[in-house]
Design a protein around this motif. Structure first.
Motif, PDB file in Angstrom:
ATOM      1  N   VAL A   1       8.357  -0.199  -6.553  1.00 64.08           N
ATOM      2  CA  VAL A   1       7.761  -0.582  -5.265  1.00 64.08           C
ATOM      3  C   VAL A   1       7.218   0.630  -4.517  1.00 64.08           C
ATOM      4  CG1 VAL A   1       8.187  -1.686  -3.039  1.00 64.08           C
ATOM      5  CG2 VAL A   1       9.260  -2.607  -5.108  1.00 64.08           C
ATOM      6  N   ARG A   2       5.977   0.478  -4.041  1.00 67.05           N
ATOM      7  CA  ARG A   2       5.317   1.514  -3.249  1.00 67.05           C
ATOM      8  C   ARG A   2       4.616   0.851  -2.054  1.00 67.05           C
ATOM      9  NH1 ARG A   2       8.083   3.600  -6.413  1.00 67.05           N
ATOM     10  NH2 ARG A   2       7.631   5.277  -7.879  1.00 67.05           N
ATOM     11  N   TYR A   3       4.318   1.644  -1.027  1.00 68.98           N
ATOM     12  CA  TYR A   3       3.517   1.145   0.086  1.00 68.98           C
ATOM     13  C   TYR A   3       2.110   0.823  -0.382  1.00 68.98           C
ATOM     14  CZ  TYR A   3       7.076   3.255   3.169  1.00 68.98           C
ATOM     15  OH  TYR A   3       8.237   3.600   3.792  1.00 68.98           O
ATOM     16  N   ASP A   4       1.477  -0.190   0.235  1.00 66.14           N
ATOM     17  CA  ASP A   4       0.064  -0.433  -0.070  1.00 66.14           C
ATOM     18  C   ASP A   4      -0.805   0.468   0.806  1.00 66.14           C
ATOM     19  OD1 ASP A   4      -0.092  -1.572   2.463  1.00 66.14           O
ATOM     20  OD2 ASP A   4      -0.314  -3.627   1.758  1.00 66.14           O
ATOM     21  N   LYS A   5      -2.116   0.352   0.651  1.00 65.15           N
ATOM     22  CA  LYS A   5      -3.021   1.294   1.318  1.00 65.15           C
ATOM     23  C   LYS A   5      -2.980   1.159   2.839  1.00 65.15           C
ATOM     24  CE  LYS A   5      -7.300  -1.481   1.204  1.00 65.15           C
ATOM     25  NZ  LYS A   5      -6.701  -2.734   0.696  1.00 65.15           N
ATOM     26  N   GLU A   6      -2.553  -0.009   3.344  1.00 66.12           N
ATOM     27  CA  GLU A   6      -2.485  -0.195   4.794  1.00 66.12           C
ATOM     28  C   GLU A   6      -1.125   0.217   5.355  1.00 66.12           C
ATOM     29  OE1 GLU A   6      -3.759  -4.201   5.634  1.00 66.12           O
ATOM     30  OE2 GLU A   6      -5.823  -3.490   5.796  1.00 66.12           O
ATOM     31  N   THR A   7      -0.222   0.632   4.494  1.00 65.82           N
ATOM     32  CA  THR A   7       1.114   1.053   4.910  1.00 65.82           C
ATOM     33  C   THR A   7       1.338   2.533   4.649  1.00 65.82           C
ATOM     34  OG1 THR A   7       1.786  -1.134   4.088  1.00 65.82           O
ATOM     35  CG2 THR A   7       3.534   0.320   4.807  1.00 65.82           C
ATOM     36  N   ASP A   8       0.662   3.050   3.639  1.00 63.44           N
ATOM     37  CA  ASP A   8       0.774   4.461   3.276  1.00 63.44           C
ATOM     38  C   ASP A   8      -0.145   5.292   4.174  1.00 63.44           C
ATOM     39  OD1 ASP A   8       0.147   6.992   1.901  1.00 63.44           O
ATOM     40  OD2 ASP A   8       1.365   6.166   0.271  1.00 63.44           O
TER      41      ASP A   8
END
Length: 460
Positions: free
Chosen positions: A31-38
């Protein structure tokens, strides 16, 4: 009683710790942040010129909070009608929801959110979808409320979340049906899954505990709190992941009017079905919500306000009749002990919603939808399928949901019956005391406790 308490002292902590450790490891790997969270990806994507308000968080978070309240307060308090199982109702709801939303993030991510880097990229929409999946598990929980151990409930959640994710993927990505509010993927699946599990876990000697299955004045009042929360926030539930703009606005409006019409139909029929014209609190607590279920699929479609009111009225009527006549038949004839009446609130209205969605989809035209056709029916807008073809896809999706629910529920029900997971004794179902420290006045009678000790001694 001591032996059963000791079993839970070992089993419940063990399964909670094992499951959470597995979740943490899997989140760490996948699991990783998406582009709107990173932070880095967000600013790189917008080249420092984009406004923060463009982030999907600002569109979705209010809806997410409403859905979250429904899951933890709405569903939790709706089940507190049992006079001696209030702790179990609201707190086991809390437990399995907290696990299910984590597991759902992974399971849905494996099917929907895997990036080219082999990672699951999550944001606010992932949280909403995880709550939706959790809602299906809590619906199933309603069908077996008071008759299972917390360990059994967690086992059910492990398998049901997995099946939900597969079922959802097939319906939305392979069949390519539309189901924004989850009439099929959430309500129909969750209800019939729970009913089959209830049938597999049928307990012929449950009559020993049936005197606790009813309500008292204050427990019904607590349950009504859950009803009001669900009723108020259902428009957000149905519209949470619809496209911004007219689709989302229309979904809120259709749900709003459907619920209002459903409530009047429920009050009318509840009074009509009583010889003395008195209202039944079971009907008001539950059937008044059926209108939200029944417009889940068609909510974003051009159902029209008066069409939504017709659907809501039908849902209230069907649900109330189900509580009055069908639940006793399921219990006595089919041996399905449906504690919360999930068949009436989620099962039948879910099927009604699927049918309404199929009919509405088959009538879609560019004259009706205009440029908005691409948001609601992209395949029809692109000319890949006709409107009637989309209606057929909607009908197929209902069959898929029912198939997964019936077969999956049967398999999971037998898994839950494995003795190691623990089952409350027949004499202490619908009773908090077996799993909770409770006030003295709430304790079961000496005769009941003696009977439990005797049963456990014989089983040992």
């Amino acid at each position: 009683m001591t032996s059963h308490s000791t079993n839970m002292r070992i089993k419940l902590p063990t399964i909670c710790i094992i499951l959470e450790v597995i979740l943490i490891i899997l989140f760490g790997v996948f699991v990783r942040y998406d582009k709107e969270t990173d932070s880095k990806k967000w600013h790189a994507h917008h080249d420092n010129n984009g406004s923060e308000i463009e982030n999907d968080f600002y569109y979705r978070y209010p809806s997410f909070q409403d859905v979250h309240v429904m899951i933890f307060i709405g569903f939790g308090f709706l089940m507190t009608f049992l006079k001696r199982y209030g702790f179990g109702s609201v707190a086991f709801n809390f437990l399995i929801a907290s696990f299910a939303l984590q597991w759902a993030t992974l399971m849905q991510g494996f099917f929907h959110g895997m990036g080219s880097d082999g990672k699951i990229h999550i944001g606010i929409e992932s949280m909403i979808n995880a709550d939706f999946c959790t809602g299906a598990v809590l619906i199933s929980f309603g069908g077996i409320l008071g008759k299972t151990s917390p360990v059994q409930l967690l086992v059910m959640a492990v398998f049901e979340v997995t099946l939900f994710a597969i079922n959802e993927y097939i319906i939305l990505n392979i069949v390519e049906a539309k189901d924004a509010g989850g009439s099929m993927t959430i309500h129909t699946f969750g209800a019939y899954f729970g009913l089959v599990v209830s049938r597999i876990l049928y307990r012929p000697h449950l009559e020993k505990s049936r005197h606790r299955e009813g309500s008292v004045y204050h427990s019904d009042l607590f349950a009504m709190i859950g009803t009001i929360y669900l009723w108020m926030f259902w428009p957000s539930f149905n519209s949470a992941i619809t496209a911004h703009g007219d689709s989302q606005h229309r979904t809120v409006m259709n749900t709003y009017y459907s619920l209002a019409a459903c409530t009047l139909a429920t009050f009318a029929l509840s009074s009509l079905l009583s010889e003395e014209g008195k209202l039944d609190m079971v009907h008001i607590q539950n059937a008044s919500l059926a209108g939200g279920v029944a417009v889940g699929t068609a909510g974003e479609m051009m159902l029209t306000p008066f069409g939504s009111m017709i659907v809501g009225s039908l849902a209230g009527i069907i649900s109330t009749l189900g509580y009055k006549f069908l639940t006793p038949i399921l219990d006595s004839k089919l041996k399905i002990q449906d504690t919360c009446g999930i068949h009436n609130l989620h099962g039948m209205p879910g099927i009604l919603g699927a049918i309404v969605g199929a009919i509405t989809a088959s009538m879609a035209t560019h004259d009706i939808y205009g440029d908005g056709m691409a948001n609601v029916f992209p395949l029809v807008a692109d000319g890949e399928v006709t409107a009637s073809g989309q209606g057929v896809r909607q009908a197929i999706a209902l069959g898929v949901a029912l198939g997964f629910a019936l077969i999956g529920g049967c398999i999971v029900g037998f898994i839950m019956k494995i003795p190691i997971f623990g089952t409350p004794p027949d004499t202490l179902c619908f009773e908090d005391q077996i799993y909770w420290e409770v006030p003295e006045e709430h304790h079961a009678s000496h005769e009941e406790m003696t009977a439990v000790a005797t049963d456990e001694g014989m089983n040992a």
